[in-house]
Design a protein around this motif. Structure first.
Motif, mmCIF file in Angstrom:
data_model
loop_
_atom_site.group_PDB
_atom_site.id
_atom_site.type_symbol
_atom_site.label_atom_id
_atom_site.label_comp_id
_atom_site.label_asym_id
_atom_site.label_seq_id
_atom_site.Cartn_x
_atom_site.Cartn_y
_atom_site.Cartn_z
ATOM 1 N N THR A 119 16.387 22.652 -0.024
ATOM 2 C CA THR A 119 16.465 22.430 1.431
ATOM 3 C C THR A 119 17.897 22.183 1.921
ATOM 4 O OG1 THR A 119 15.842 20.146 0.977
ATOM 5 C CG2 THR A 119 14.096 21.598 1.741
ATOM 6 N N GLU A 120 18.705 21.445 1.127
ATOM 7 C CA GLU A 120 20.097 21.172 1.518
ATOM 8 C C GLU A 120 20.890 22.478 1.605
ATOM 9 O OE1 GLU A 120 18.448 18.839 0.118
ATOM 10 O OE2 GLU A 120 19.142 16.958 1.016
ATOM 11 N N GLU A 121 20.695 23.331 0.607
ATOM 12 C CA GLU A 121 21.425 24.608 0.590
ATOM 13 C C GLU A 121 21.017 25.464 1.794
ATOM 14 O OE1 GLU A 121 21.658 24.857 -4.308
ATOM 15 O OE2 GLU A 121 20.552 26.404 -3.227
ATOM 16 N N VAL A 122 19.725 25.485 2.085
ATOM 17 C CA VAL A 122 19.249 26.292 3.223
ATOM 18 C C VAL A 122 19.905 25.796 4.513
ATOM 19 C CG1 VAL A 122 17.237 26.803 4.681
ATOM 20 C CG2 VAL A 122 17.021 26.899 2.192
ATOM 21 N N ALA A 123 19.856 24.493 4.742
ATOM 22 C CA ALA A 123 20.338 23.944 6.016
ATOM 23 C C ALA A 123 21.834 24.201 6.201
ATOM 24 C CB ALA A 123 20.037 22.450 6.083
ATOM 25 N N ALA A 124 22.633 23.898 5.192
ATOM 26 C CA ALA A 124 24.087 24.054 5.336
ATOM 27 C C ALA A 124 24.466 25.515 5.571
ATOM 28 C CB ALA A 124 24.796 23.527 4.090
ATOM 29 N N ASN A 125 23.820 26.425 4.827
ATOM 30 C CA ASN A 125 24.164 27.840 4.986
ATOM 31 C C ASN A 125 23.660 28.412 6.304
ATOM 32 O OD1 ASN A 125 25.582 29.070 2.503
ATOM 33 N ND2 ASN A 125 24.118 27.579 1.674
ATOM 34 N N ALA A 126 22.518 27.909 6.766
ATOM 35 C CA ALA A 126 22.012 28.383 8.060
ATOM 36 C C ALA A 126 22.961 27.948 9.179
ATOM 37 C CB ALA A 126 20.610 27.823 8.309
ATOM 38 N N LEU A 173 17.619 18.086 8.661
ATOM 39 C CA LEU A 173 18.997 18.389 8.236
ATOM 40 C C LEU A 173 19.702 19.285 9.254
ATOM 41 C CD1 LEU A 173 18.331 19.166 4.440
ATOM 42 C CD2 LEU A 173 19.750 17.290 5.313
ATOM 43 N N MET A 174 19.008 20.331 9.682
ATOM 44 C CA MET A 174 19.655 21.295 10.587
ATOM 45 C C MET A 174 19.922 20.693 11.960
ATOM 46 S SD MET A 174 18.041 24.994 9.498
ATOM 47 C CE MET A 174 18.178 25.606 11.123
ATOM 48 N N VAL A 175 18.973 19.926 12.458
ATOM 49 C CA VAL A 175 19.168 19.323 13.786
ATOM 50 C C VAL A 175 20.335 18.326 13.730
ATOM 51 C CG1 VAL A 175 18.110 17.816 15.524
ATOM 52 C CG2 VAL A 175 16.813 19.734 14.581
ATOM 53 N N ASP A 176 20.393 17.528 12.649
ATOM 54 C CA ASP A 176 21.518 16.581 12.498
ATOM 55 C C ASP A 176 22.855 17.321 12.453
ATOM 56 O OD1 ASP A 176 19.866 14.462 12.510
ATOM 57 O OD2 ASP A 176 20.011 14.012 10.352
ATOM 58 N N MET A 177 22.907 18.364 11.659
ATOM 59 C CA MET A 177 24.179 19.118 11.532
ATOM 60 C C MET A 177 24.556 19.764 12.864
ATOM 61 S SD MET A 177 23.929 21.072 7.876
ATOM 62 C CE MET A 177 23.174 20.291 6.480
ATOM 63 N N ALA A 178 23.575 20.384 13.538
ATOM 64 C CA ALA A 178 23.879 21.056 14.819
ATOM 65 C C ALA A 178 24.390 20.042 15.838
ATOM 66 C CB ALA A 178 22.636 21.773 15.348
ATOM 67 N N ASN A 179 23.772 18.862 15.875
ATOM 68 C CA ASN A 179 24.200 17.845 16.840
ATOM 69 C C ASN A 179 25.573 17.269 16.494
ATOM 70 O OD1 ASN A 179 21.909 18.194 18.328
ATOM 71 N ND2 ASN A 179 20.773 16.533 17.314
ATOM 72 N N ASP A 180 25.931 17.368 15.219
ATOM 73 C CA ASP A 180 27.207 16.811 14.757
ATOM 74 C C ASP A 180 28.393 17.756 15.035
ATOM 75 O OD1 ASP A 180 28.679 14.862 13.136
ATOM 76 O OD2 ASP A 180 28.879 16.503 11.687
ATOM 77 N N ILE A 181 28.099 19.025 15.303
ATOM 78 C CA ILE A 181 29.179 20.027 15.441
ATOM 79 C C ILE A 181 30.064 19.699 16.638
ATOM 80 C CG2 ILE A 181 29.602 22.433 16.157
ATOM 81 C CD1 ILE A 181 27.344 23.265 14.280
ATOM 82 N N LYS A 182 31.376 19.753 16.401
ATOM 83 C CA LYS A 182 32.309 19.522 17.510
ATOM 84 C C LYS A 182 32.777 20.867 18.064
ATOM 85 C CE LYS A 182 36.572 17.399 18.908
ATOM 86 N NZ LYS A 182 37.877 16.899 18.556
ATOM 87 N N MET A 183 32.676 20.984 19.399
ATOM 88 C CA MET A 183 33.181 22.194 20.059
ATOM 89 C C MET A 183 34.481 21.839 20.747
ATOM 90 S SD MET A 183 30.203 24.252 22.011
ATOM 91 C CE MET A 183 29.857 22.927 23.123
ATOM 92 N N GLY A 184 35.387 22.791 20.866
ATOM 93 C CA GLY A 184 36.618 22.468 21.579
ATOM 94 C C GLY A 184 37.595 23.610 21.628
ATOM 95 N N ASP A 185 38.811 23.263 22.003
ATOM 96 C CA ASP A 185 39.922 24.203 22.136
ATOM 97 C C ASP A 185 40.243 24.808 20.753
ATOM 98 O OD1 ASP A 185 42.443 24.313 24.344
ATOM 99 O OD2 ASP A 185 42.917 24.886 22.274
#
Ligand code: NAD
Length: 544
Positions: free
Chosen positions: A308-315, A346-358
């Protein structure tokens, strides 16, 4: 005179630099970003080696800060396209008979210039003009661009080396002629390296091109053109033509000298050009070569034995790097019910953690999507998912174009496996997931194979190796680039030749012999040493 029979050895891939804090490359790119941010570059057309300014201009802006102008470009009109056709046809006469090792040396010098003197120039222009992080730019505008150039010299040698057999009393040879006319190279916004290769693959084989760059990638593409010229590319071999696609396309395709199309972009544009070519078919000197890499609806299929960890990070990487604007980006997933709760968390946590910016902010994982049109198209899909009872947004879903075209990484759970976002290419940071019952594995594989018209990239995650093989076989035509336990993005030249079939294009595998062979028209030459002097055959002598 140099009589060497030369072959360029298979090159090593250009190493990806780390850009760690305090490294010389980090210091260099930060300085170059500051320098280019202050510039307003004037981008002319380049026809027959000369800069042409039409006065009909447009602006180049930063997608993550659309009020910031990076340059002004001149647009080609019909007159300039006609000039470019003449320049390309004239230049072909000499370039096509220039020794191929000399042609290769131009590609190899361009690769060296990008690797050294212009590494920061190419990265900064791609980061600012196409809104990429340093990593996304480094693997594209520098490393992949260099790899395409070096590998093409190597693969060209392999093609020229392939010669037919000769029997007694004869010599047979194959002459790999360039196409008779010019090639139309039409490039997309999303990869600077693709823009380079669409020109340089035909050029390596002795052809000349008219290059229509994407209007949203003009800055990096202009620097690229200047690098080609500094590398020794003769006048007229590539003619750089910014402007409106239809104005340029209509005139180019109507020319009797049009000998090939080397295209990467959307299906709509490729289909339109193909149809125009069909309408003009009787005008051409030869049947044109049509090579096009188009859209994708790339998938990850998760088997119940997957990690599951591998799936989430790669997705997450596969779906959201460069804002999902890779033709290979993961945009649909099939996940078994037994694994879904863990993968979802895992995926929702990672997506919410992503920083967008310049793009110049090194802490950002994502930047802005390329244009207002793209922003509007992508957010329309998100809005439709918000309203539909067939879908639920489980991460992201918000967006803002006030300063730059920012869209939060969005994950949709489709309750209907044929929901629109499971079928259509969105080309943005939107990933749709369908959760299947573990007992319906067979049906889920069938859905994956048949839900979208594309066949570009796909992946399976499974710890059961036999199951991975079974799924790989069942999905034989669903992807031209298939991955086992890896994300379906990030193909490397010389390692994973790239391209797909079905609606994803002609699958001529950029960066390899398959592609280069499309840009030659071989001539077989047979020479007989002692020719026949009688017309009758020996067994007929008895009847004389
Ligand atoms: P696009 O089709 O909008 O534009 C591609 C190019 O075509 C641009 O230079 C554009 O100006 C030009 N163009 C448009 N109309 C034209 C006409 N009538 N005549 C001549 N040229 C014309 O595509 P895009 O938005 O730049 O790129 C995104 C698309 O590219 C996506 O669909 C993506 O999947 C695809 N893509 C595919 C691959 C692959 O290898 N399969 C790689 C990268 C991108």
């Amino acid at each position: 005179m140099n009589n060497a029979i030369y072959s360029f050895r298979s090159p090593d891939n250009e190493p990806v630099l780390d850009y760690l804090k305090g490294s010389p490359e980090r210091k260099g790119i930060e300085e170059e970003l500051k320098r280019q941010t202050k510039l307003e570059v004037e981008i002319p057309l380049i026809i027959g080696g000369k800069e042409v300014r039409t006065g009909n201009t447009g602006k180049v802006t930063m997608p993550h800060n659309h009020g910031h102008v990076l340059g002004t470009y001149h647009k080609a009109g019909t007159k300039e396209v006609e000039m470019a056709i003449k320049a390309a046809v004239d230049a072909q006469k000499e370039w096509s008979v220039t020794p191929w090792t000399v042609r290769a040396s131009v590609l190899l010098k361009a690769a060296e210039l990008i690797a050294t003197k212009y590494r920061h120039t190419m990265n900064a222009a791609t980061m600012l003009g196409q809104s990429k992080t340093i990593f996304q730019s480094e693997i594209d505008a520098v490393c992949e661009a260099i790899d395409f150039l070096r590998y093409n010299a190597h693969f060209a040698g392999k093609i020229y080396d392939a010669q037919p057999k000769s029997a007694m009393n004869q010599l047979n040879r194959m002459e790999y002629r360039a196409l008779e006319g010019f090639v139309f190279a039409v490039s997309p916004f999303n990869f600077t390296s693709i823009a380079s290769n669409l020109n340089m693959a035909p050029v390596m084989m002795g052809n000349t091109t008219i290059w229509k760059p994407a209007t949203t990638a003009l800055l990096s593409n202009y620097y690229l053109m200047k690098i080609f010229m500094e590398a020794g590319l003769p006048a007229g071999v590539i003619n750089y033509m910014p402007g409106q696609g239809s104005v340029i396309g209509n005139t180019v395709v109507a020319s009797k000298h049009f000998a090939g199309l080397h295209f990467t972009g959307s299906n709509g544009t490729f289909n339109h050009l193909w149809q125009d070519v069909s309408k003009n078919l009787t005008n051409y000197i030869s049947y044109p070569r049509l090579v096009g890499e188009t859209g994708g609806k790339d998938f990850i299929f998760v088997h119940p034995t997957a990690d599951t960890e591998e799936v989430a990070a790669n997705a997450i990487r596969g779906a959201f790097e460069f804002q999902g604007q890779k033709c290979s980006a993961v945009s649909r997933m099939y996940i078994p019910k037994s694994l879904w709760p863990r993968i979802k968390d895992l995926m929702v946590d990672m997506a919410n953690d992503i920083k967008m910016g310049d793009a110049a902010d090194f802490s950002a994982f994502m930047n802005a999507v390329i244009s207002e049109t793209a922003f509007n198209d992508i957010t329309a899909y998100i809005d439709e998912a918000k309203k539909s009872s067939d879908a639920e947004i489980i991460a992201g879903g918000s967006y803002d174009k006030s300063k730059g075209y920012f869209i939060k990484p969005t994950i949709i759970q489709a309750l209907n496996p044929k929901f629109k976002t499971m079928q259509e290419e969105i080309f943005g940071p939107v990933l749709t997931v369908f959760v299947y019952d573990d007992k319906d594995l067979d049906e889920a594989i069938e859905l994956c194979d048949t839900t979208s018209p594309y066949g570009l990239t796909g992946a399976v995650f499974a710890r059961d190796r036999a199951a991975a093989e079974m799924i790989c076989n069942r999905l034989r035509y669903a992807a031209g680039n298939f991955y086992i336990n890896d994300k379906p993005t990030g193909a490397v030249v010389g390692m994973q030749p790239f391209g797909g079939s079905r609606a994803s294009g002609t699958n001529d595998k950029a960066g390899g012999e398959f592609n280069l062979i499309r840009w030659v028209s071989p001539r077989t030459i047979k020479e007989t040493f002692v020719p026949a002097t009688e017309y009758k055959y020996p067994y007929q002598k008895e009847f004389e």
